[in-house]
Design a protein around this motif. Structure first.
Motif, mmCIF file in Angstrom:
data_model
loop_
_atom_site.group_PDB
_atom_site.id
_atom_site.type_symbol
_atom_site.label_atom_id
_atom_site.label_comp_id
_atom_site.label_asym_id
_atom_site.label_seq_id
_atom_site.Cartn_x
_atom_site.Cartn_y
_atom_site.Cartn_z
ATOM 1 N N GLY A 71 0.779 -1.231 0.000
ATOM 2 C CA GLY A 71 0.000 0.000 0.000
ATOM 3 C C GLY A 71 0.809 1.277 0.000
ATOM 4 N N LYS A 72 2.116 1.175 -0.154
ATOM 5 C CA LYS A 72 2.975 2.363 -0.210
ATOM 6 C C LYS A 72 3.188 2.714 -1.676
ATOM 7 N N ILE A 73 2.325 3.581 -2.179
ATOM 8 C CA ILE A 73 2.328 3.895 -3.609
ATOM 9 C C ILE A 73 2.643 5.374 -3.782
ATOM 10 N N GLY A 74 3.719 5.642 -4.459
ATOM 11 C CA GLY A 74 4.029 7.020 -4.793
ATOM 12 C C GLY A 74 3.307 7.397 -6.076
ATOM 13 N N THR A 75 3.682 8.497 -6.647
ATOM 14 C CA THR A 75 3.094 8.929 -7.915
ATOM 15 C C THR A 75 3.759 8.162 -9.049
ATOM 16 N N LEU A 76 2.947 7.475 -9.830
ATOM 17 C CA LEU A 76 3.474 6.718 -10.964
ATOM 18 C C LEU A 76 3.927 7.657 -12.070
ATOM 19 N N THR A 77 4.845 7.149 -12.868
ATOM 20 C CA THR A 77 5.274 7.901 -14.041
ATOM 21 C C THR A 77 4.204 7.762 -15.125
ATOM 22 N N ARG A 78 4.320 8.581 -16.123
ATOM 23 C CA ARG A 78 3.399 8.479 -17.264
ATOM 24 C C ARG A 78 3.510 7.103 -17.902
ATOM 25 N N ASP A 79 4.736 6.613 -18.056
ATOM 26 C CA ASP A 79 4.960 5.296 -18.649
ATOM 27 C C ASP A 79 4.265 4.212 -17.831
ATOM 28 N N GLN A 80 4.395 4.263 -16.518
ATOM 29 C CA GLN A 80 3.763 3.247 -15.674
ATOM 30 C C GLN A 80 2.243 3.303 -15.783
ATOM 31 N N LEU A 81 1.678 4.500 -15.806
ATOM 32 C CA LEU A 81 0.224 4.614 -15.945
ATOM 33 C C LEU A 81 -0.246 4.127 -17.308
ATOM 34 N N GLU A 82 0.512 4.399 -18.345
ATOM 35 C CA GLU A 82 0.150 3.887 -19.674
ATOM 36 C C GLU A 82 0.200 2.365 -19.683
#
Length: 148
Positions: A71-82
């Motif tokens: 549950g320790k989630i930082g802000t994903l990169t654009r690549d990760q979200l894609e």
């Protein structure tokens, strides 16, 4: 208008993000936790190994993966979200094309000699690691859905 209201991020009513929306760090921050949650549930459904999950997410480190699990989630990169979006789109395509999970899994994990796969299973193609591999599987399913 307060400064808080001016920084609020609103999704369009049609649910489709603008092409450059993922360039906005606040939008990525807002989408990151739900995206990781869905990604983890889907990769559980697919019974993927930790290394396979890390590859799909863009070769993230083991500590990052385990942080996500805890549950320790930082802000994903654009690549990760894609990548997460592509994985979700692949699952949507499988659910649309196949009447049951077993048939979808069998197709997804079986060798396929169609052009984008070259004898690999669609899952093996996706796991090669490049975002282009995820796009290839997604486009194939989208094209197949368009013919049905």
């Amino acid at each position: 208008m307060t400064s808080e209201a001016s920084t609020e991020i609103r999704l369009p009513t049609d649910g489709i993000l603008a092409p450059d929306a993922l360039r906005d760090s606040k939008m990525r921050e807002r989408l990151s936790a739900p995206a990781v949650s869905l990604f983890l549930k889907l990769t559980d459904l697919w019974h993927l190994s930790v290394d396979d999950r890390r590859a799909l997410a863009g070769d993230i480190s083991r500590p990052t993966y385990h942080n996500w699990r805890n549950g320790k989630i930082g802000t994903l990169t654009r690549d990760q979200l894609e990548r997460v979006s592509l994985v979700l789109g692949i699952q949507k395509g499988l659910r649309t094309l196949f009447s049951d999970e077993a048939s979808a899994t069998r197709w997804f994990t079986s060798p396929n000699h169609d052009l984008p796969f070259g004898g690999l299973s669609p899952l093996q193609r996706a796991l090669r690691g490049s975002i282009d591999d995820l796009y290839a599987v997604r486009r194939y399913l989208d094209g197949w859905r368009g013919m049905k």
